[in-house]
Design a protein around this motif. Structure first.
Motif, PDB file in Angstrom:
ATOM      1  N   ARG A 246      17.769  35.032-119.576  1.00  0.00           N
ATOM      2  CA  ARG A 246      17.057  34.365-120.669  1.00  0.00           C
ATOM      3  C   ARG A 246      17.907  33.291-121.328  1.00  0.00           C
ATOM      4  O   ARG A 246      17.407  32.203-121.650  1.00  0.00           O
ATOM      5  CB  ARG A 246      16.631  35.408-121.696  1.00  0.00           C
ATOM      6  N   ASN A 247      19.189  33.585-121.562  1.00  0.00           N
ATOM      7  CA  ASN A 247      20.024  32.675-122.332  1.00  0.00           C
ATOM      8  C   ASN A 247      20.822  31.708-121.471  1.00  0.00           C
ATOM      9  O   ASN A 247      21.165  30.614-121.939  1.00  0.00           O
ATOM     10  CB  ASN A 247      20.984  33.476-123.213  1.00  0.00           C
ATOM     11  N   VAL A 248      21.135  32.085-120.239  1.00  0.00           N
ATOM     12  CA  VAL A 248      21.928  31.208-119.371  1.00  0.00           C
ATOM     13  C   VAL A 248      21.032  30.473-118.373  1.00  0.00           C
ATOM     14  O   VAL A 248      21.096  29.251-118.235  1.00  0.00           O
ATOM     15  CB  VAL A 248      23.017  32.017-118.643  1.00  0.00           C
ATOM     16  N   ALA A 249      20.190  31.225-117.669  1.00  0.00           N
ATOM     17  CA  ALA A 249      19.312  30.608-116.673  1.00  0.00           C
ATOM     18  C   ALA A 249      18.008  30.103-117.283  1.00  0.00           C
ATOM     19  O   ALA A 249      17.221  29.457-116.588  1.00  0.00           O
ATOM     20  CB  ALA A 249      19.008  31.600-115.557  1.00  0.00           C
ATOM     21  N   HIS A 250      17.759  30.390-118.559  1.00  0.00           N
ATOM     22  CA  HIS A 250      16.561  29.948-119.278  1.00  0.00           C
ATOM     23  C   HIS A 250      15.270  30.362-118.557  1.00  0.00           C
ATOM     24  O   HIS A 250      14.315  29.590-118.468  1.00  0.00           O
ATOM     25  CB  HIS A 250      16.579  28.423-119.481  1.00  0.00           C
ATOM     26  N   ALA A 251      15.272  31.571-118.015  1.00  0.00           N
ATOM     27  CA  ALA A 251      14.082  32.083-117.330  1.00  0.00           C
ATOM     28  C   ALA A 251      13.148  32.701-118.352  1.00  0.00           C
ATOM     29  O   ALA A 251      13.555  33.141-119.432  1.00  0.00           O
ATOM     30  CB  ALA A 251      14.475  33.113-116.280  1.00  0.00           C
ATOM     31  N   ARG A 252      11.862  32.738-117.996  1.00  0.00           N
ATOM     32  CA  ARG A 252      10.854  33.321-118.875  1.00  0.00           C
ATOM     33  C   ARG A 252       9.925  34.216-118.050  1.00  0.00           C
ATOM     34  O   ARG A 252       9.830  34.078-116.828  1.00  0.00           O
ATOM     35  CB  ARG A 252      10.035  32.217-119.558  1.00  0.00           C
ATOM     36  N   GLY A 253       9.234  35.114-118.771  1.00  0.00           N
ATOM     37  CA  GLY A 253       8.305  36.015-118.098  1.00  0.00           C
ATOM     38  C   GLY A 253       9.044  37.040-117.245  1.00  0.00           C
ATOM     39  O   GLY A 253      10.144  37.494-117.578  1.00  0.00           O
ATOM     40  N   TRP A 254       8.404  37.391-116.103  1.00  0.00           N
ATOM     41  CA  TRP A 254       9.011  38.382-115.216  1.00  0.00           C
ATOM     42  C   TRP A 254      10.300  37.881-114.590  1.00  0.00           C
ATOM     43  O   TRP A 254      11.121  38.689-114.117  1.00  0.00           O
ATOM     44  CB  TRP A 254       8.020  38.758-114.110  1.00  0.00           C
ATOM     45  N   ARG A 255      10.502  36.574-114.551  1.00  0.00           N
ATOM     46  CA  ARG A 255      11.719  36.041-113.934  1.00  0.00           C
ATOM     47  C   ARG A 255      12.962  36.306-114.770  1.00  0.00           C
ATOM     48  O   ARG A 255      14.071  35.999-114.337  1.00  0.00           O
ATOM     49  CB  ARG A 255      11.566  34.539-113.692  1.00  0.00           C
ATOM     50  N   GLN A 256      12.781  36.866-115.953  1.00  0.00           N
ATOM     51  CA  GLN A 256      13.940  37.264-116.759  1.00  0.00           C
ATOM     52  C   GLN A 256      14.632  38.501-116.192  1.00  0.00           C
ATOM     53  O   GLN A 256      15.782  38.773-116.530  1.00  0.00           O
ATOM     54  CB  GLN A 256      13.503  37.550-118.200  1.00  0.00           C
ATOM     55  N   LEU A 257      13.907  39.260-115.365  1.00  0.00           N
ATOM     56  CA  LEU A 257      14.515  40.454-114.781  1.00  0.00           C
ATOM     57  C   LEU A 257      15.624  40.054-113.816  1.00  0.00           C
ATOM     58  O   LEU A 257      15.484  39.070-113.072  1.00  0.00           O
ATOM     59  CB  LEU A 257      13.465  41.277-114.036  1.00  0.00           C
ATOM     60  N   PRO A 258      16.725  40.781-113.784  1.00  0.00           N
ATOM     61  CA  PRO A 258      17.810  40.451-112.850  1.00  0.00           C
ATOM     62  C   PRO A 258      17.348  40.627-111.408  1.00  0.00           C
ATOM     63  O   PRO A 258      16.660  41.604-111.078  1.00  0.00           O
ATOM     64  CB  PRO A 258      18.921  41.452-113.220  1.00  0.00           C
ATOM     65  N   ASN A 259      17.713  39.650-110.539  1.00  0.00           N
ATOM     66  CA  ASN A 259      17.344  39.685-109.122  1.00  0.00           C
ATOM     67  C   ASN A 259      15.827  39.805-108.958  1.00  0.00           C
ATOM     68  O   ASN A 259      15.315  40.641-108.203  1.00  0.00           O
ATOM     69  CB  ASN A 259      18.043  40.836-108.401  1.00  0.00           C
TER      70      ASN A 259
END
Length: 325
Positions: A246-259
């Protein structure tokens, strides 16, 4: 970097916590009544020698005693009644020189000339003196109480001032391991009394006085410890991964889950396997056939003999139309 640091910090924290817990357990270890453990690992448990009162005098087991332990005085002009690590269960009158509220805690006494003399109050504190296991009862009746009872002319205040300074009877019980395989019951023997009749010595020969193993304390086992570490590690993995995505890769939604791509691929794989399995099972399911054999009676068979092929074709076409409807 963050994900590799968190598990290491977690393991270090758990190790420190475990060490502190073990130290606290050793410091606050509670000793069970009528048991003792030596510094060399020897453990003694005399709780089976304690006579417990049973309802209506009935035994819980056929080998249980329902009365106190008794010992003959031989050359001493009285016999003795005792219990181990507990008050005697038999009803007794108020012993000489013992306060009323302490009368129910007498663990050893004898009777002489119709009077009860306490030779010690209840105690569960076993002591190891070398290889000797002993139990001591104190604060019994005053020494020579039978002689002092006649001094009723003493001033009441003088009696009260002497109350705290008088010597009182005590009992010392020594326990010995009975290695005789044929012995079924412990034996209690009166050894002797001091010349001033203040101290009484007894010996108990019993299998329960042999060295035993200390029962294991209930606690968190190795499997439970590893399970707790595993659960915490999984939580750290997901929480740390979500924080990073969330904070480094700026992903949102389900893509916040690792791998996320790996977990999504696993979901698609499970779905494909399910479809293949259900498709394979469908092959073995029975199918409804288009035509069914009609029973033909002998009368109709005779009537059909006069028909030609055209009549048979019309009949088949009629059956197909009815089936389609």
């Amino acid at each position: 970097m963050l994900l590799s640091f968190l598990p290491s910090a977690l393991l270090i924290t758990l190790a420190i916590h475990s060490g502190v817990s073990v130290a606290a357990d050793e410091k606050d270890k509670v000793v069970e009544p009528c048991t003792i453990a030596s510094s060399t690992g020897s453990f003694y448990d005399l709780r089976k020698l304690t006579i417990q009162p049973h309802k209506d005098g009935k035994k819980a087991n056929k080998n249980d005693k329902v009365d106190d332990w008794h010992a003959k005085g031989y050359d001493y002009p009285a016999n003795f009644t005792l219990n181990i690590c507990a008050p005697v269960i038999g009803e007794i009158d108020r012993p000489i020189g013992v306060d009323k509220h302490l009368s129910q805690n007498v663990s050893a006494y004898y009777e002489s000339k119709g009077e009860i003399y306490s030779i010690g109050q209840q105690s569960t504190n076993l002591t190891l003196r070398g290889r000797r296991l002993v139990l001591q009862y104190t604060n019994g009746s005053p020494c020579h109480a039978d002689k002092r009872r006649s001094s009723d002319d003493d001033d009441e205040d003088e009696k009260k001032s002497k109350k705290d300074s008088i010597r009182r009877k005590s009992t010392l019980i020594s326990f010995h391991c009975d290695k005789d395989p044929l012995a079924t019951q412990p034996s209690l023997t009166f050894v002797g009394a001091s010349p001033d009749e203040c101290s009484y010595h007894f010996e108990v020969l019993s299998k329960n006085a042999c060295i035993g193993s200390e029962p294991a304390k209930q606690g968190v086992g190795p499997a439970a410890v590893f399970a707790i570490i595993g659960v915490i590690a999984i939580l750290v993995y997901f929480l740390g991964g979500v924080f990073y995505q969330r904070n480094v890769a700026h992903a949102r939604g389900w893509r916040q889950l690792p791998n996320y791509s790996m977990w999504a691929g696993i979901g698609s794989f499970v779905k494909d396997v399910f479809i293949i399995a259900t498709s394979s099972c469908a092959r073995f399911m029975p199918h409804r056939q288009g035509y069914s054999t009609l029973p033909v009676s002998s009368s109709s068979r005779g009537r059909s003999n006069g028909r030609g092929p055209e009549d048979e074709n019309r009949l088949i076409d009629q059956l197909d139309e009815e089936w389609d409807d």
